[in-house]
Design a protein around this motif. Structure first.
Motif, PDB file in Angstrom:
ATOM      1  N   ASP A   3       0.857  -1.185   0.000  1.00  0.00           N
ATOM      2  CA  ASP A   3       0.000   0.000   0.000  1.00  0.00           C
ATOM      3  C   ASP A   3       0.900   1.244   0.000  1.00  0.00           C
ATOM      4  O   ASP A   3       1.740   1.408   0.891  1.00  0.00           O
ATOM      5  CB  ASP A   3      -0.884  -0.034   1.238  1.00  0.00           C
ATOM      6  N   PRO A   4       0.755   2.126  -0.996  1.00  0.00           N
ATOM      7  CA  PRO A   4       1.626   3.315  -1.093  1.00  0.00           C
ATOM      8  C   PRO A   4       1.561   4.219   0.147  1.00  0.00           C
ATOM      9  O   PRO A   4       2.582   4.791   0.543  1.00  0.00           O
ATOM     10  CB  PRO A   4       1.108   4.050  -2.328  1.00  0.00           C
ATOM     11  N   THR A   5       0.389   4.341   0.763  1.00  0.00           N
ATOM     12  CA  THR A   5       0.264   5.176   1.963  1.00  0.00           C
ATOM     13  C   THR A   5       1.047   4.564   3.117  1.00  0.00           C
ATOM     14  O   THR A   5       1.742   5.269   3.853  1.00  0.00           O
ATOM     15  CB  THR A   5      -1.218   5.338   2.361  1.00  0.00           C
ATOM     16  N   LYS A   6       0.975   3.246   3.259  1.00  0.00           N
ATOM     17  CA  LYS A   6       1.720   2.571   4.323  1.00  0.00           C
ATOM     18  C   LYS A   6       3.220   2.636   4.071  1.00  0.00           C
ATOM     19  O   LYS A   6       4.005   2.783   5.007  1.00  0.00           O
ATOM     20  CB  LYS A   6       1.245   1.123   4.477  1.00  0.00           C
ATOM     21  N   LEU A   7       3.606   2.548   2.800  1.00  0.00           N
ATOM     22  CA  LEU A   7       5.023   2.661   2.461  1.00  0.00           C
ATOM     23  C   LEU A   7       5.533   4.069   2.777  1.00  0.00           C
ATOM     24  O   LEU A   7       6.625   4.238   3.321  1.00  0.00           O
ATOM     25  CB  LEU A   7       5.259   2.319   0.991  1.00  0.00           C
ATOM     26  N   GLU A   8       4.732   5.069   2.461  1.00  0.00           N
ATOM     27  CA  GLU A   8       5.087   6.467   2.772  1.00  0.00           C
ATOM     28  C   GLU A   8       5.250   6.641   4.281  1.00  0.00           C
ATOM     29  O   GLU A   8       6.207   7.271   4.746  1.00  0.00           O
ATOM     30  CB  GLU A   8       3.982   7.381   2.249  1.00  0.00           C
ATOM     31  N   HIS A   9       4.332   6.067   5.036  1.00  0.00           N
ATOM     32  CA  HIS A   9       4.389   6.133   6.493  1.00  0.00           C
ATOM     33  C   HIS A   9       5.670   5.459   6.988  1.00  0.00           C
ATOM     34  O   HIS A   9       6.374   5.983   7.849  1.00  0.00           O
ATOM     35  CB  HIS A   9       3.152   5.456   7.059  1.00  0.00           C
ATOM     36  N   PHE A  10       5.990   4.300   6.423  1.00  0.00           N
ATOM     37  CA  PHE A  10       7.201   3.587   6.815  1.00  0.00           C
ATOM     38  C   PHE A  10       8.447   4.409   6.496  1.00  0.00           C
ATOM     39  O   PHE A  10       9.368   4.485   7.307  1.00  0.00           O
ATOM     40  CB  PHE A  10       7.263   2.216   6.128  1.00  0.00           C
ATOM     41  N   GLY A  21      21.511   9.929  13.356  1.00  0.00           N
ATOM     42  CA  GLY A  21      22.758   9.461  12.781  1.00  0.00           C
ATOM     43  C   GLY A  21      23.143   8.047  13.150  1.00  0.00           C
ATOM     44  O   GLY A  21      24.164   7.541  12.692  1.00  0.00           O
ATOM     45  N   LYS A  22      22.337   7.381  13.960  1.00  0.00           N
ATOM     46  CA  LYS A  22      22.630   5.992  14.318  1.00  0.00           C
ATOM     47  C   LYS A  22      21.321   5.242  14.483  1.00  0.00           C
ATOM     48  O   LYS A  22      20.278   5.830  14.751  1.00  0.00           O
ATOM     49  CB  LYS A  22      23.447   5.914  15.601  1.00  0.00           C
ATOM     50  N   ILE A  23      21.401   3.937  14.277  1.00  0.00           N
ATOM     51  CA  ILE A  23      20.219   3.091  14.428  1.00  0.00           C
ATOM     52  C   ILE A  23      20.530   2.070  15.513  1.00  0.00           C
ATOM     53  O   ILE A  23      21.391   1.198  15.335  1.00  0.00           O
ATOM     54  CB  ILE A  23      19.865   2.380  13.106  1.00  0.00           C
ATOM     55  N   GLU A  24      19.848   2.223  16.644  1.00  0.00           N
ATOM     56  CA  GLU A  24      20.015   1.268  17.746  1.00  0.00           C
ATOM     57  C   GLU A  24      19.396  -0.068  17.333  1.00  0.00           C
ATOM     58  O   GLU A  24      18.473  -0.107  16.514  1.00  0.00           O
ATOM     59  CB  GLU A  24      19.323   1.786  19.011  1.00  0.00           C
ATOM     60  N   GLU A  25      19.878  -1.157  17.911  1.00  0.00           N
ATOM     61  CA  GLU A  25      19.363  -2.482  17.565  1.00  0.00           C
ATOM     62  C   GLU A  25      17.864  -2.590  17.846  1.00  0.00           C
ATOM     63  O   GLU A  25      17.115  -3.146  17.047  1.00  0.00           O
ATOM     64  CB  GLU A  25      20.128  -3.579  18.315  1.00  0.00           C
ATOM     65  N   VAL A  26      17.419  -2.026  18.959  1.00  0.00           N
ATOM     66  CA  VAL A  26      15.993  -2.088  19.298  1.00  0.00           C
ATOM     67  C   VAL A  26      15.165  -1.316  18.269  1.00  0.00           C
ATOM     68  O   VAL A  26      14.050  -1.724  17.932  1.00  0.00           O
ATOM     69  CB  VAL A  26      15.748  -1.594  20.747  1.00  0.00           C
ATOM     70  N   GLU A  27      15.702  -0.232  17.745  1.00  0.00           N
ATOM     71  CA  GLU A  27      15.020   0.532  16.699  1.00  0.00           C
ATOM     72  C   GLU A  27      14.970  -0.269  15.401  1.00  0.00           C
ATOM     73  O   GLU A  27      13.938  -0.309  14.720  1.00  0.00           O
ATOM     74  CB  GLU A  27      15.733   1.868  16.462  1.00  0.00           C
ATOM     75  N   ARG A  28      16.083  -0.919  15.081  1.00  0.00           N
ATOM     76  CA  ARG A  28      16.148  -1.751  13.866  1.00  0.00           C
ATOM     77  C   ARG A  28      15.122  -2.881  13.948  1.00  0.00           C
ATOM     78  O   ARG A  28      14.406  -3.156  12.981  1.00  0.00           O
ATOM     79  CB  ARG A  28      17.551  -2.323  13.678  1.00  0.00           C
ATOM     80  N   VAL A  29      15.027  -3.508  15.105  1.00  0.00           N
ATOM     81  CA  VAL A  29      14.079  -4.611  15.286  1.00  0.00           C
ATOM     82  C   VAL A  29      12.642  -4.108  15.150  1.00  0.00           C
ATOM     83  O   VAL A  29      11.811  -4.735  14.486  1.00  0.00           O
ATOM     84  CB  VAL A  29      14.298  -5.313  16.650  1.00  0.00           C
ATOM     85  N   ALA A  30      12.347  -2.964  15.763  1.00  0.00           N
ATOM     86  CA  ALA A  30      10.999  -2.397  15.674  1.00  0.00           C
ATOM     87  C   ALA A  30      10.653  -2.079  14.220  1.00  0.00           C
ATOM     88  O   ALA A  30       9.548  -2.395  13.748  1.00  0.00           O
ATOM     89  CB  ALA A  30      10.890  -1.150  16.540  1.00  0.00           C
ATOM     90  N   LEU A  31      11.575  -1.476  13.500  1.00  0.00           N
ATOM     91  CA  LEU A  31      11.347  -1.174  12.083  1.00  0.00           C
ATOM     92  C   LEU A  31      11.196  -2.447  11.263  1.00  0.00           C
ATOM     93  O   LEU A  31      10.361  -2.522  10.364  1.00  0.00           O
ATOM     94  CB  LEU A  31      12.495  -0.344  11.508  1.00  0.00           C
ATOM     95  N   PHE A  32      12.011  -3.454  11.588  1.00  0.00           N
ATOM     96  CA  PHE A  32      11.932  -4.707  10.839  1.00  0.00           C
ATOM     97  C   PHE A  32      10.559  -5.359  11.009  1.00  0.00           C
ATOM     98  O   PHE A  32      10.000  -5.891  10.054  1.00  0.00           O
ATOM     99  CB  PHE A  32      13.035  -5.680  11.257  1.00  0.00           C
ATOM    100  N   ASP A  37       5.519  -6.842   8.473  1.00  0.00           N
ATOM    101  CA  ASP A  37       4.052  -6.766   8.397  1.00  0.00           C
ATOM    102  C   ASP A  37       3.582  -6.141   7.087  1.00  0.00           C
ATOM    103  O   ASP A  37       2.512  -6.476   6.586  1.00  0.00           O
ATOM    104  CB  ASP A  37       3.481  -5.977   9.573  1.00  0.00           C
ATOM    105  N   LEU A  38       4.381  -5.226   6.536  1.00  0.00           N
ATOM    106  CA  LEU A  38       4.048  -4.588   5.258  1.00  0.00           C
ATOM    107  C   LEU A  38       4.348  -5.490   4.059  1.00  0.00           C
ATOM    108  O   LEU A  38       3.884  -5.229   2.959  1.00  0.00           O
ATOM    109  CB  LEU A  38       4.841  -3.291   5.081  1.00  0.00           C
ATOM    110  N   GLY A  39       5.157  -6.520   4.292  1.00  0.00           N
ATOM    111  CA  GLY A  39       5.584  -7.372   3.186  1.00  0.00           C
ATOM    112  C   GLY A  39       6.760  -6.784   2.425  1.00  0.00           C
ATOM    113  O   GLY A  39       7.003  -7.108   1.264  1.00  0.00           O
ATOM    114  N   LEU A  40       7.518  -5.924   3.086  1.00  0.00           N
ATOM    115  CA  LEU A  40       8.667  -5.271   2.473  1.00  0.00           C
ATOM    116  C   LEU A  40       9.838  -6.257   2.425  1.00  0.00           C
ATOM    117  O   LEU A  40      10.237  -6.789   3.464  1.00  0.00           O
ATOM    118  CB  LEU A  40       9.045  -4.036   3.293  1.00  0.00           C
ATOM    119  N   PRO A  41      10.404  -6.509   1.247  1.00  0.00           N
ATOM    120  CA  PRO A  41      11.545  -7.434   1.149  1.00  0.00           C
ATOM    121  C   PRO A  41      12.745  -6.944   1.960  1.00  0.00           C
ATOM    122  O   PRO A  41      12.968  -5.734   2.096  1.00  0.00           O
ATOM    123  CB  PRO A  41      11.874  -7.439  -0.351  1.00  0.00           C
ATOM    124  N   LEU A  42      13.515  -7.890   2.472  1.00  0.00           N
ATOM    125  CA  LEU A  42      14.662  -7.566   3.326  1.00  0.00           C
ATOM    126  C   LEU A  42      15.670  -6.669   2.630  1.00  0.00           C
ATOM    127  O   LEU A  42      16.184  -5.729   3.229  1.00  0.00           O
ATOM    128  CB  LEU A  42      15.340  -8.853   3.802  1.00  0.00           C
TER     129      LEU A  42
END
Length: 124
Positions: A3-10, A21-32, A37-42
């Motif tokens: 969904d383009p709206t969900k992708l924009e939100h992501f 300037g940095k991505i904490e592991e917990v942030e990376r996991v939350a984003l992953f 859930d969006l079906g975004l390829p790795l």
């Protein structure tokens, strides 16, 4: 197809996470989890993280999406237990663009951080 709206939100969430300037592991996991859930390829997920600093924040077109996006940004920024100054600056800038007053933003932040702290205590 994502969904383009969900992708924009992501993309906006990626912009928030990379703002300091940095991505904490917990942030990376939350984003992953969100990307999964969006079906975004790795490979696309990893590319978005690498280029997160290049993204321009896109404003949602309706009030429900605006409030939801702001709440998601706050929760994601606070996932590591604290707001980095750059994250808070981006949230403040975004809230202004979304039409929220500073008072409304402060109330929303307080509500979400209190809820997250309560959930953390309950899980101990």
């Amino acid at each position: 197809m994502i969904d383009p709206t969900k992708l924009e939100h992501f993309r906006n969430l990626v912009s928030l996470i990379t703002a300091d300037g940095k991505i904490e592991e917990v942030e990376r996991v939350a984003l992953f989890k969100i990307a999964y859930d969006l079906g975004l390829p790795l490979d696309r997920f990893n590319l978005m993280l690498e280029r997160g600093h290049e993204y321009r924040f896109l404003i949602p077109q309706n009030n429900h999406e605006r409030e939801k996006q702001l709440e998601d940004m706050i929760e994601l920024a606070y996932v590591d237990g604290d707001f980095a100054p750059a994250e808070l600056e981006l949230i403040t800038m975004v809230s202004e663009k979304l039409g929220f007053t500073q008072t409304e933003l402060d109330q929303i932040i307080h509500m979400h951080t209190a809820k997250l702290e309560l959930l953390a205590k309950q899980s101990e």
